[in-house]
Write an enzyme that holds these catalytic residues in place. Structure first.
Site, mmCIF file in Angstrom:
data_model
loop_
_atom_site.group_PDB
_atom_site.id
_atom_site.type_symbol
_atom_site.label_atom_id
_atom_site.label_comp_id
_atom_site.label_asym_id
_atom_site.label_seq_id
_atom_site.Cartn_x
_atom_site.Cartn_y
_atom_site.Cartn_z
ATOM 1 N N ASN A 38 0.833 -1.210 0.000
ATOM 2 C CA ASN A 38 0.000 0.000 0.000
ATOM 3 C C ASN A 38 0.864 1.255 0.000
ATOM 4 O O ASN A 38 0.441 2.300 0.497
ATOM 5 C CB ASN A 38 -0.918 -0.008 1.225
ATOM 6 N N HIS A 124 -14.162 -2.205 6.939
ATOM 7 C CA HIS A 124 -12.984 -3.020 7.253
ATOM 8 C C HIS A 124 -13.187 -3.849 8.527
ATOM 9 O O HIS A 124 -13.888 -3.443 9.457
ATOM 10 C CB HIS A 124 -11.790 -2.074 7.439
ATOM 11 N N GLU A 168 -15.842 4.004 4.882
ATOM 12 C CA GLU A 168 -14.461 4.260 4.457
ATOM 13 C C GLU A 168 -14.500 5.241 3.298
ATOM 14 O O GLU A 168 -15.471 5.251 2.543
ATOM 15 C CB GLU A 168 -13.810 2.957 3.966
ATOM 16 N N SER A 172 -11.050 -0.548 0.846
ATOM 17 C CA SER A 172 -9.749 -1.207 0.795
ATOM 18 C C SER A 172 -9.682 -2.346 -0.215
ATOM 19 O O SER A 172 -8.606 -2.653 -0.716
ATOM 20 C CB SER A 172 -9.383 -1.745 2.182
ATOM 21 N N ASP A 198 -13.209 6.364 7.784
ATOM 22 C CA ASP A 198 -11.877 5.760 7.779
ATOM 23 C C ASP A 198 -11.192 6.158 6.468
ATOM 24 O O ASP A 198 -11.596 5.714 5.389
ATOM 25 C CB ASP A 198 -12.028 4.238 7.900
ATOM 26 N N HIS A 201 -7.157 4.573 3.066
ATOM 27 C CA HIS A 201 -6.643 4.500 1.686
ATOM 28 C C HIS A 201 -6.798 5.821 0.931
ATOM 29 O O HIS A 201 -6.507 5.896 -0.259
ATOM 30 C CB HIS A 201 -7.331 3.349 0.940
ATOM 31 N N LYS A 232 0.373 2.973 5.123
ATOM 32 C CA LYS A 232 0.086 2.820 3.691
ATOM 33 C C LYS A 232 0.838 3.933 2.943
ATOM 34 O O LYS A 232 2.045 3.853 2.826
ATOM 35 C CB LYS A 232 -1.422 2.811 3.487
HETATM 36 C C1 LIG Z 1 -9.847 0.609 5.755
HETATM 37 C C2 LIG Z 1 -8.793 0.152 6.709
HETATM 38 N N1 LIG Z 1 -8.846 0.577 7.975
HETATM 39 C C3 LIG Z 1 -7.936 0.209 8.874
HETATM 40 C C4 LIG Z 1 -6.902 -0.640 8.543
HETATM 41 C C5 LIG Z 1 -5.915 -1.072 9.576
HETATM 42 O O1 LIG Z 1 -4.788 -0.257 9.521
HETATM 43 P P1 LIG Z 1 -3.399 -0.780 10.077
HETATM 44 O O2 LIG Z 1 -2.813 -1.634 9.010
HETATM 45 O O3 LIG Z 1 -2.621 0.460 10.346
HETATM 46 O O4 LIG Z 1 -3.700 -1.570 11.311
HETATM 47 C C6 LIG Z 1 -6.788 -1.088 7.232
HETATM 48 C C7 LIG Z 1 -5.667 -1.979 6.862
HETATM 49 O O5 LIG Z 1 -5.602 -2.681 5.950
HETATM 50 C C8 LIG Z 1 -7.761 -0.695 6.290
HETATM 51 O O6 LIG Z 1 -7.714 -1.122 5.032
#
Ligand SMILES: Cc1ncc(COP(=O)(O)O)c(C=O)c1O
Length: 382
Positions: A38, A124, A168, A172, A198, A201, A232
Site C-alpha cells: 500500500n 474493514h 471508508e 480497501s 476511515d 486508503h 500505507k
Molecule cells: C480501511 C482500513 N482501515 C484500517 C486498517 C488497519 O490499519 P493498520 O494496518 O494500520 O492496522 C486497514 C488496513 O488494511 C484498512 O484497510
C-alpha cells in the site's frame, strides 16, 4: 497433536481444501514489480535516502516508548506529530498504534446507551471488531447505497439518541469511493447523526495536501471523526483519529487500545512526521497515481473491467473463486509481479480476487506481460 488440539489441524486442512489457506508470502525477488503493498506514493521505494535524512534530523528519537502513552515520560515526538496533524486538519489529533487499534478503540469507546452504529456493508474488519469488542448495537446498509442509509436513519432516529454512520473513504478491497457529499447532507438533515470516516486508503493519496478524500471534496469539517493510517501512503506505521478537542479527550480516556497498549516508538512518530512533510508537496505523485489507475483500468480485459468498481489506485481483478485466485496469483508471481489473492472472509463469498495496488513509482510499461496473463485468464487461452 493432542486430542484437545486436533481440531485446529482439521480446520487448517479444511481451509486448505477450500483454497483459503493463508501463507506468509516470500520476500520479493530482485526486480519483481510490487503490486501488493500500500505504498501508494512510492515513498517506501526511497528508503535509503529517507532513512539518511531521518538519521540527520531525528537520529536521537528513542526506539521504545517503554510504556503506554498515558504512563510515558517520552512525549515530545508524539506531540510534534499530533500538533502538525492538528494544524493541517484544523482539529485535534490522537495517535494510535495502528489503524486496527484506532478503529477497535474508537468504535468501542463511542458506544454508550442510546447509540446505534449504521455501517456500510463493506467496512474493514477492524471496524467490525470494534463493534464486537464494544458490544455495540449496529446495522448495515448496502454498500454505498445512500437511499438505504436514509431509510435506516429515518426509521431508527426516534429510537436512539445518536446514529453513528461509519464508512471508508476509499474502500480497501474494491477501490471505490463513498459518496461523501450525500453523507454530509444526511448529517445536516438530522442532528442525531454523527459521521465516522476511515481514510486509510485516502490519506496521502487524495486532496491538495494529501489529507484525504474529504479534503479533496472540501468536506473535512463534516466528519466527526476521521481515521488516518500511516502504514500505507505514509510508508510508516500507526494511525490517528482527527476530531475536535473534546472528543480527543474523551477518546484518550476511554479507548482501550490507546490506554492498555505500549505506545509506538517515538522514532516511529518522528518518521511519520517527516513523511507527512513530504506528502504535503507530493501533488505530482498524486496526479500520476490517478492517471496510472485510469490507464490500468483501460487496459484491463472487458469482463474484468465490467466487474471492477474501482475509481482509485486499488484495482480488484475478480475471479469469484478462491482456488482460481490462488492459481492466478501464482502465475502472475512466476511472471515477476507480486500481487496476492484475497479470499473469504476478507471479501464476501464469490468476491475472491487478486487485489492490484498501484503506486506512483510504477512504470506501466512493465505491466504488459501482466495484462497478457489477465487477458488469457479471461479468454481461457494461455
Ligand atoms: C480501511 C482500513 N482501515 C484500517 C486498517 C488497519 O490499519 P493498520 O494496518 O494500520 O492496522 C486497514 C488496513 O488494511 C484498512 O484497510
Amino acid at each position: 497433536m493432542t486430542q484437545a488440539t486436533a481440531i485446529y489441524g482439521e480446520l487448517l486442512r479444511r481451509l486448505d481444501s477450500e483454497g483459503r489457506l493463508r501463507r506468509i508470502p516470500a520476500e520479493y525477488r530482485p526486480g519483481m514489480v510490487d503490486l501488493c503493498s500500500n505504498d501508494y506514493l512510492g515513498l517506501a521505494t526511497r528508503m535509503q535516502e529517507l532513512q539518511a535524512e531521518f538519521g540527520r534530523r531525528f537520529g536521537d528519537a528513542p526506539m521504545s516508548s517503554s510504556a503506554s502513552r498515558l504512563l510515558s515520560g517520552r512525549q515530545r515526538h508524539y506531540a510534534m506529530l499530533e500538533e502538525r496533524l492538528g494544524d493541517l486538519y484544523r482539529r485535534s489529533a490522537l495517535l494510535f498504534n495502528s489503524g486496527y487499534h484506532a478503529n477497535t478503540g474508537c468504535i468501542s469507546a463511542l458506544n454508550h446507551p442510546g447509540t446505534l452504529f449504521v455501517c456500510d456493508k463493506l467496512i474493514h474488519a477492524s471496524i467490525v471488531d470494534g463493534l464486537r469488542c464494544g458490544g455495540c448495537e449496529f446495522t448495515r446498509f448496502r454498500h454505498n447505497d445512500m437511499e438505504a442509509l436514509r431509510k435506516i436513519v429515518a426509521k431508527k432516529s426516534s429510537d436512539y439518541d445518536r446514529l453513528v454512520v461509519v464508512t471508508e473513504s476509499i474502500f480497501s478491497m474494491d477501490g471505490d469511493e463513498a459518496p461523501l457529499r450525500e453523507l454530509a447532507e444526511i448529517k445536516r438533515s438530522n442532528p442525531k447523526v454523527m459521521l465516522y470516516l476511515d481514510e486509510a486508503h485516502g490519506f496521502g493519496v487524495r486532496g491538495d495536501r494529501g489529507l484525504g478524500l474529504a479534503e479533496e471534496q472540501g468536506l473535512m469539517g463534516e466528519f466527526d471523526i476521521l481515521i488516518l493510517t500511516f502504514g500505507k501512503a505514509a510508508a510508516s506505521s500507526g494511525a490517528a483519529a482527527v476530531c475536535d478537542a473534546e472528543m480527543r479527550d474523551y477518546l484518550l480516556n476511554t479507548a482501550r487500545s490507546f490506554i492498555f497498549s505500549t505506545a509506538l516508538p517515538p522514532a516511529c512518530a518522528a518518521w511519520t512526521y517527516m513523511m507527512i512533510e513530504k506528502i504535503e508537496g507530493m501533488t505530482e505523485e498524486r496526479d500520476r497515481l490517478k492517471s496510472l489507475g485510469e490507464e490500468f483500468r483501460c487496459q484491463m480485459p472487458p469482463h474484468a473491467k465490467e466487474l471492477c468498481p474501482s475509481t482509485s489506485q486499488i484495482i480488484p481483478f475478480i475471479t469469484g473463486d478462491p482456488v482460481k485466485a490462488v492459481e492466478l496469483a501464482r502465475r502472475i508471481g512466476d511472471a515477476g509481479y507480486l500481487a496476492l489473492p484475497i479470499r473469504r472472509p476478507t471479501v464476501p463469498p464469490g468476491g475472491d480476487r487478486i487485489r492490484l495496488s498501484l503506486n506512483a513509482a510504477l512504470d506501466i510499461g512493465r505491466l504488459s506481460t501482466l495484462f497478457d496473463i489477465l487477458e488469457s485468464y479471461e479468454t481461457g487461452i494461455s
